[in-house]
Design an enzyme around this catalytic site. Sequence first.
Site, PDB file in Angstrom:
ATOM      1  N   ARG A 177       0.818  -1.214   0.000  1.00  0.00           N
ATOM      2  CA  ARG A 177       0.000   0.000   0.000  1.00  0.00           C
ATOM      3  C   ARG A 177       0.851   1.263   0.000  1.00  0.00           C
ATOM      4  NH1 ARG A 177      -3.854  -2.134   4.919  1.00  0.00           N
ATOM      5  NH2 ARG A 177      -4.823  -3.873   3.813  1.00  0.00           N
ATOM      6  N   SER A 226      -0.450  -7.143  11.921  1.00  0.00           N
ATOM      7  CA  SER A 226      -1.524  -7.605  12.793  1.00  0.00           C
ATOM      8  C   SER A 226      -1.098  -8.865  13.538  1.00  0.00           C
ATOM      9  CB  SER A 226      -2.780  -7.895  11.975  1.00  0.00           C
ATOM     10  OG  SER A 226      -2.581  -9.029  11.152  1.00  0.00           O
ATOM     11  N   CYS A 281       0.125   1.312  16.396  1.00  0.00           N
ATOM     12  CA  CYS A 281       0.044   0.201  17.339  1.00  0.00           C
ATOM     13  C   CYS A 281       0.255   0.666  18.769  1.00  0.00           C
ATOM     14  CB  CYS A 281       1.052  -0.889  16.976  1.00  0.00           C
ATOM     15  SG  CYS A 281       2.773  -0.408  17.236  1.00  0.00           S
TER      16      CYS A 281
END
Length: 499
Positions: A177, A226, A281
């Site tokens: 991305r 993740s 995060c």
Amino acid sequence: MEELSHWIDGREVKGTSGRFSDVYNPATGDVIAKVPLATAAELDAAIQSAARAQVTWAATNPQRRARVMMKFGQLINDNMDTLAEVVSREHGKTLPDAKGDVQRGLEVIEVCMGAPAMLKGEFTDNGGPGIDLYSMRQPLGVVAGITPFNFPAMIPLWKMGPALVSGNAMILKPSERVPSTSILLAKLAQEAGLPDGVLQVVNGDKEIVDAILDHDVIQAVGFVGSTPIAQYIYGRAATNGKRAQCFGGAKNHMIIMPDADLDKAADALIGAGYGAAGERCMAISVAVPVGEATADALIERLVPKIEKLKVGPYTAGDDVDFGPVITKASQERINRLIASGVDQGAELVVDGRDLKIQGYENGFFCGPSLFDRVTPEMEIYKEEIFGPVLTQVRTQSYDEALKLVMDNDYGNGTAIYTADGDTARDFASRVNVGMVGINFPIPVPLSYYSFGGWKKSAFGDLNQYGPDAFRFYTKTKTVTARWFSGIKDGAALNFKALD
């Protein structure tokens, strides 16, 4: 439509797979480029080249490798504006936030300038009769870094700096991305004197990640993303005999005690909860006030601050507090989680859904949302939302608040706001979380310490950057040497002490 490239052997190389992934400008929703997705064969060619280049690079003395880091750091600083622009265009974060992204990566490169001290071994003179012992740190060989979308500069620099200065070659697989920042960093590293082939940037998706994990030449893998993917990568890497440090998701809590300065606590929650659209995060996503009066007073302070936040494209400059989230899918997921909170009985105090900005109606924007009276059974508490959503869970005592944090599956970061030193010391000592802030909302350690969470936020024994990074990217060899000088002894058939 711009077609991006890989970075192989010190130059941009077009992909040959015929497979591409769209790169978006999240503020407009437009596709601005296509990034090639490499095949296993393309990856293998890059790895074999890196392995050849690594031999000479490893033989370069640590001080000279550190000089490359010194020049690299200067070039990053000189190109700060260009790097920030690239980060903002593909990620969507504001320019000041993008510069902070670059700066926190640069700080790790600055620590790498002192690598010779980090790479020293140990020596014991005359450990036994005529016997010396010494250890040395040696590079692993070819290592890989798999980095996420939310910090396009910082986390690649966290990976490449310690790995390269330790004498390794690196295969960097950035998020598809946000691929352009890594290519630009590779160009700057080459300009700084890094030999061709020592840093290769290979773009790809799961196919290339699996190829990295299965490749015999790759000795170690560093990952950020993740939790499910971190756990998958750690397990597959370990099965294949590789070192792995894999950092996953988070659900970071901030406890607010009745004696806390609530104005400062509210300001901290605004920055920690909504900065970078919550795509960090280390974002604080759960406020945990102790006592009903504290909770009511905190909400009273938060609401007007939230309502003043400005959301928009990075091109609006200083008039914007945070930008869009990374994809349309992320936007839809955040809105779905907000709806689930309402359905499950939480009080939606500020609703940021369906934000539309004139001229950017197709952008992936989410306004700031605030929930009160959230409970641990709700989906918005259990899930890492990764968006501009702050939830408040009310507790009646310090022990209840501490238990809430400790019972959570994640253990990345946490904070407490209090005026009481005993409470702060007790919290820091007892809480089962890797990074702790005391009257400090986002406790990311400075670059000469190490970054890492606990529980389901991290897999592996060693943390990112700082001393742990040099341990991770090197292996220790210990030599026991005897030089005979008139010492007489017979053959020893038993395992005996040196002395």
